[in-house]
Design a protein around this motif. Structure first.
Motif, PDB file in Angstrom:
ATOM      1  N   LEU A 171      -3.024 -14.862  -1.149  1.00 39.90           N
ATOM      2  CA  LEU A 171      -2.207 -14.348  -2.255  1.00 39.90           C
ATOM      3  C   LEU A 171      -2.879 -14.611  -3.603  1.00 39.90           C
ATOM      4  N   SER A 172      -4.200 -14.529  -3.625  1.00 38.49           N
ATOM      5  CA  SER A 172      -4.916 -14.794  -4.867  1.00 38.49           C
ATOM      6  C   SER A 172      -4.710 -13.669  -5.873  1.00 38.49           C
ATOM      7  N   LYS A 173      -5.105 -13.933  -7.106  1.00 39.48           N
ATOM      8  CA  LYS A 173      -4.965 -12.936  -8.174  1.00 39.48           C
ATOM      9  C   LYS A 173      -5.695 -11.643  -7.824  1.00 39.48           C
ATOM     10  N   GLY A 174      -6.891 -11.784  -7.264  1.00 40.03           N
ATOM     11  CA  GLY A 174      -7.699 -10.608  -6.958  1.00 40.03           C
ATOM     12  C   GLY A 174      -7.247  -9.847  -5.735  1.00 40.03           C
ATOM     13  N   SER A 175      -6.319 -10.432  -4.955  1.00 39.06           N
ATOM     14  CA  SER A 175      -5.931  -9.784  -3.704  1.00 39.06           C
ATOM     15  C   SER A 175      -5.184  -8.476  -3.926  1.00 39.06           C
ATOM     16  N   ILE A 176      -4.604  -8.295  -5.111  1.00 45.08           N
ATOM     17  CA  ILE A 176      -3.855  -7.065  -5.364  1.00 45.08           C
ATOM     18  C   ILE A 176      -4.781  -5.854  -5.384  1.00 45.08           C
ATOM     19  N   ASN A 177      -6.079  -6.099  -5.611  1.00 44.05           N
ATOM     20  CA  ASN A 177      -7.045  -5.003  -5.647  1.00 44.05           C
ATOM     21  C   ASN A 177      -7.926  -4.929  -4.398  1.00 44.05           C
ATOM     22  N   LYS A 178      -7.730  -5.867  -3.473  1.00 40.84           N
ATOM     23  CA  LYS A 178      -8.526  -5.869  -2.248  1.00 40.84           C
ATOM     24  C   LYS A 178      -7.971  -4.847  -1.258  1.00 40.84           C
ATOM     25  N   LYS A 179      -8.862  -4.106  -0.640  1.00 42.43           N
ATOM     26  CA  LYS A 179      -8.453  -3.004   0.228  1.00 42.43           C
ATOM     27  C   LYS A 179      -7.522  -3.439   1.351  1.00 42.43           C
ATOM     28  N   TYR A 180      -7.809  -4.574   1.978  1.00 44.42           N
ATOM     29  CA  TYR A 180      -7.050  -4.988   3.153  1.00 44.42           C
ATOM     30  C   TYR A 180      -6.126  -6.184   2.867  1.00 44.42           C
ATOM     31  N   SER A 181      -5.851  -6.456   1.625  1.00 39.29           N
ATOM     32  CA  SER A 181      -5.062  -7.650   1.296  1.00 39.29           C
ATOM     33  C   SER A 181      -3.575  -7.443   1.592  1.00 39.29           C
ATOM     34  N   PHE A 182      -2.887  -8.534   1.746  1.00 36.29           N
ATOM     35  CA  PHE A 182      -1.454  -8.540   2.042  1.00 36.29           C
ATOM     36  C   PHE A 182      -0.668  -7.866   0.916  1.00 36.29           C
ATOM     37  N   LEU A 183      -0.915  -8.277  -0.334  1.00 34.23           N
ATOM     38  CA  LEU A 183      -0.154  -7.751  -1.468  1.00 34.23           C
ATOM     39  C   LEU A 183      -0.418  -6.266  -1.707  1.00 34.23           C
ATOM     40  N   LYS A 184      -1.689  -5.872  -1.629  1.00 35.62           N
ATOM     41  CA  LYS A 184      -2.023  -4.468  -1.883  1.00 35.62           C
ATOM     42  C   LYS A 184      -1.353  -3.551  -0.861  1.00 35.62           C
ATOM     43  N   GLN A 185      -1.322  -3.977   0.385  1.00 32.39           N
ATOM     44  CA  GLN A 185      -0.678  -3.156   1.414  1.00 32.39           C
ATOM     45  C   GLN A 185       0.828  -3.061   1.204  1.00 32.39           C
ATOM     46  N   LEU A 186       1.456  -4.170   0.787  1.00 31.32           N
ATOM     47  CA  LEU A 186       2.892  -4.129   0.512  1.00 31.32           C
ATOM     48  C   LEU A 186       3.196  -3.151  -0.616  1.00 31.32           C
ATOM     49  N   LYS A 187       2.329  -3.137  -1.620  1.00 35.11           N
ATOM     50  CA  LYS A 187       2.547  -2.234  -2.755  1.00 35.11           C
ATOM     51  C   LYS A 187       2.286  -0.787  -2.367  1.00 35.11           C
ATOM     52  N   GLU A 188       1.211  -0.534  -1.615  1.00 37.41           N
ATOM     53  CA  GLU A 188       0.891   0.826  -1.195  1.00 37.41           C
ATOM     54  C   GLU A 188       1.974   1.423  -0.307  1.00 37.41           C
ATOM     55  N   LYS A 189       2.602   0.584   0.502  1.00 36.38           N
ATOM     56  CA  LYS A 189       3.659   1.047   1.396  1.00 36.38           C
ATOM     57  C   LYS A 189       5.031   1.014   0.722  1.00 36.38           C
ATOM     58  N   LYS A 190       5.027   0.751  -0.607  1.00 34.05           N
ATOM     59  CA  LYS A 190       6.235   0.766  -1.442  1.00 34.05           C
ATOM     60  C   LYS A 190       7.292  -0.237  -0.978  1.00 34.05           C
ATOM     61  N   ILE A 191       6.797  -1.345  -0.445  1.00 37.17           N
ATOM     62  CA  ILE A 191       7.707  -2.446  -0.104  1.00 37.17           C
ATOM     63  C   ILE A 191       8.030  -3.241  -1.363  1.00 37.17           C
ATOM     64  N   ILE A 192       7.056  -3.354  -2.256  1.00 34.99           N
ATOM     65  CA  ILE A 192       7.262  -4.043  -3.526  1.00 34.99           C
ATOM     66  C   ILE A 192       6.840  -3.135  -4.677  1.00 34.99           C
ATOM     67  N   LYS A 193       7.352  -3.437  -5.872  1.00 30.80           N
ATOM     68  CA  LYS A 193       6.977  -2.694  -7.078  1.00 30.80           C
ATOM     69  C   LYS A 193       6.365  -3.612  -8.134  1.00 30.80           C
ATOM     70  N   ASN A 194       6.840  -4.841  -8.207  1.00 33.09           N
ATOM     71  CA  ASN A 194       6.363  -5.779  -9.229  1.00 33.09           C
ATOM     72  C   ASN A 194       5.381  -6.770  -8.625  1.00 33.09           C
ATOM     73  N   ASN A 195       4.323  -7.060  -9.347  1.00 31.95           N
ATOM     74  CA  ASN A 195       3.333  -8.028  -8.868  1.00 31.95           C
ATOM     75  C   ASN A 195       3.739  -9.428  -9.330  1.00 31.95           C
ATOM     76  N   ILE A 196       4.761  -9.956  -8.689  1.00 31.82           N
ATOM     77  CA  ILE A 196       5.310 -11.251  -9.077  1.00 31.82           C
ATOM     78  C   ILE A 196       5.406 -12.144  -7.840  1.00 31.82           C
ATOM     79  N   LEU A 197       4.868 -13.341  -7.942  1.00 28.84           N
ATOM     80  CA  LEU A 197       4.969 -14.333  -6.865  1.00 28.84           C
ATOM     81  C   LEU A 197       5.561 -15.608  -7.431  1.00 28.84           C
ATOM     82  N   LEU A 198       6.508 -16.187  -6.726  1.00 31.51           N
ATOM     83  CA  LEU A 198       7.093 -17.445  -7.184  1.00 31.51           C
ATOM     84  C   LEU A 198       7.165 -18.425  -6.018  1.00 31.51           C
TER      85      LEU A 198
END
Length: 441
Positions: A171-198
């Motif tokens: 869940l690193s900062k750069g993972s949002i732009n990584k092709k196969y990352s967890f966060l990027k896939q969640l965003k591409e599949k419209k599971i999430i909209k905001n890039n917020i982790l707590l």
């Protein structure tokens, strides 16, 4: 009747003081931060299709001192506990064919009807070792309500990590732009909209895409994330103090939930060795930095078992100052780094040439941490200006106002008891007087 009225008056005053205490105790972030958080909060509340169930993702603490969430892969499902790691980018688990992988729970590709393996290979480097694996696809279930088909993950077939785990969610900062990352896939599949982790490890909670309102009411400090090629969550650090003694100036800190301690660069080794030499507790229990060749780190280890009551009498406070402001700092006690075996401290000195200080899971246990990619901001909740009053098991701090309130409450209780006693004595005296009058008659 007079008695009841007095009691009501006292308890009304008591309630007023409690209300006053609560109002005094509300510590809000500054107006700019509050505006940012409220905007994000409102945005997240409008996402009715976002990770409403993910908000309830509960964490568990592993034996290695890190925190994980349960996920399921494949069809039929295979369950894994994956470490939340804010210092890496990919989601991965071990292949059943990996003989060098130290895990009793490995993914079995042949058992899944929906598994696909590519020839693409990725290598990952950690402080504790290296991984190598193939990019694969399968169905991922994060909770009972969220199942995602054709989810990319890394299936590791070669590893020299020397401790047991099922895998990692990066869940690193750069993972949002990584092709196969967890966060990027969640965003591409419209599971999430905001890039917020707590992260709130103390309460074993992890939030994505949403900020619960209760965090906005906590005292908070923030720092701007350093935008460099490392893709790590970083802040500039102006100063570090141990028991109010400065030990460095102007360095960087990395927030890494996938590290089970606090790591200092090699240049701090001599300073900590002097602390050990001059402290009777460490000398009595034969504590010293032991070198671990595989990880290339020194860890503070004691030969004799230390009782927690002993170490609490010989406390050290590490204070981290983000800038020159007096209140823009946070801290952690040495006891918060004390291992469950009562012999080791999660305090490490890294032999490699690194200039950053890494704050790991013990720090995340003490403070809820918000990573906000929308504003490139890191926010630390629950901080206070008086670190020396923190309790090991909570973020509650005793302030002067609390002591005053306690004294007032005790005084009110004393007045109530005194009033009861006076009324009782008056009643007895009245009965005695009436008895004597009746005898005279």
């Amino acid at each position: 009747m007079v008695f009841n009225q007095n009691i009501i008056i006292y308890f009304s005053l008591f309630n007023f003081i409690i209300t006053l205490k609560l109002n005094v105790n509300k510590n809000y972030v500054n107006e700019n931060q509050l505006l940012i958080f409220n905007n994000l909060y409102n945005k997240s509340q409008s996402n009715h299709t976002s990770l409403r169930t993910l908000i309830n993702l509960s964490l568990q603490k592993e034996k290695i001192g890190l925190y994980s969430i349960n996920i399921k892969l494949g069809n039929p499902k295979q369950e894994f506990s994956l470490i939340l790691d804010s210092g890496s980018s990919y989601i991965w688990t071990y292949d059943n064919s990996c003989d060098s992988c130290k895990s009793n729970n490995k993914y079995i590709p042949d058992e899944s009807k929906t598994f696909l393996r590519s020839k693409e290979t990725i290598k990952m480097n950690y402080i504790s070792g290296k991984n190598k694996g193939n990019i694969c696809q399968d169905t991922l279930e994060i909770s009972q309500n969220i199942s995602i088909s054709s989810f990319y993950f890394l299936l590791v077939y070669e590893s020299n990590i020397d401790f047991e785990l099922d895998g990692i969610i990066g869940l690193s900062k750069g993972s949002i732009n990584k092709k196969y990352s967890f966060l990027k896939q969640l965003k591409e599949k419209k599971i999430i909209k905001n890039n917020i982790l707590l992260y709130d490890l103390f309460n074993k909670s992890f939030y994505i895409d949403e900020i619960p309102q209760l965090y906005l009411e906590q005292k908070s400090i923030s720092c701007k994330d350093i935008n460099d090629k490392s893709n790590l969550w970083k802040c500039n650090l102006n100063n570090i103090k141990i028991n109010s003694i400065p030990i460095t100036m102007e360095t960087e800190i990395v927030f890494d939930s996938g590290t089970n301690g606090i790591i200092f660069p090699m240049k701090y080794k001599e300073f900590f060795e002097n602390i050990i030499k001059n402290n009777p507790l460490f000398q009595k229990n034969k504590c010293e930095f032991q070198y671990f060749k595989n990880d290339q780190v020194y860890e503070l280890v004691c030969i004799n078992e230390i009782k927690y009551s002993q170490i609490n009498t010989s406390e050290y406070f590490l204070e981290f100052y983000l800038d020159k402001g007096k209140n823009n700092f946070f801290g952690i006690k040495l006891t918060d780094l004390f291992g469950e075996d009562n012999k080791t401290f999660y305090l490490f000195i890294l032999e490699r040439k690194k200039k950053e200080i890494v704050l790991g899971a013990p720090f995340f246990e003490k403070y809820p941490i918000l990573f906000n990619l929308e504003e490139n901001l890191i926010n630390i909740f629950g901080v206070g200006s008086n670190l020396y009053k923190y309790n090991r098991n909570s973020n509650y701090k005793i302030e002067t106002i609390h002591i005053i309130i306690i004294i007032i409450i005790i005084f009110i209780i004393f007045l109530i008891l005194l009033r009861i006693y006076c009324l009782y004595r008056r009643k007895i005296s009245q009965n005695q007087f009436e008895f004597r009058v009746s005898e005279i008659r």
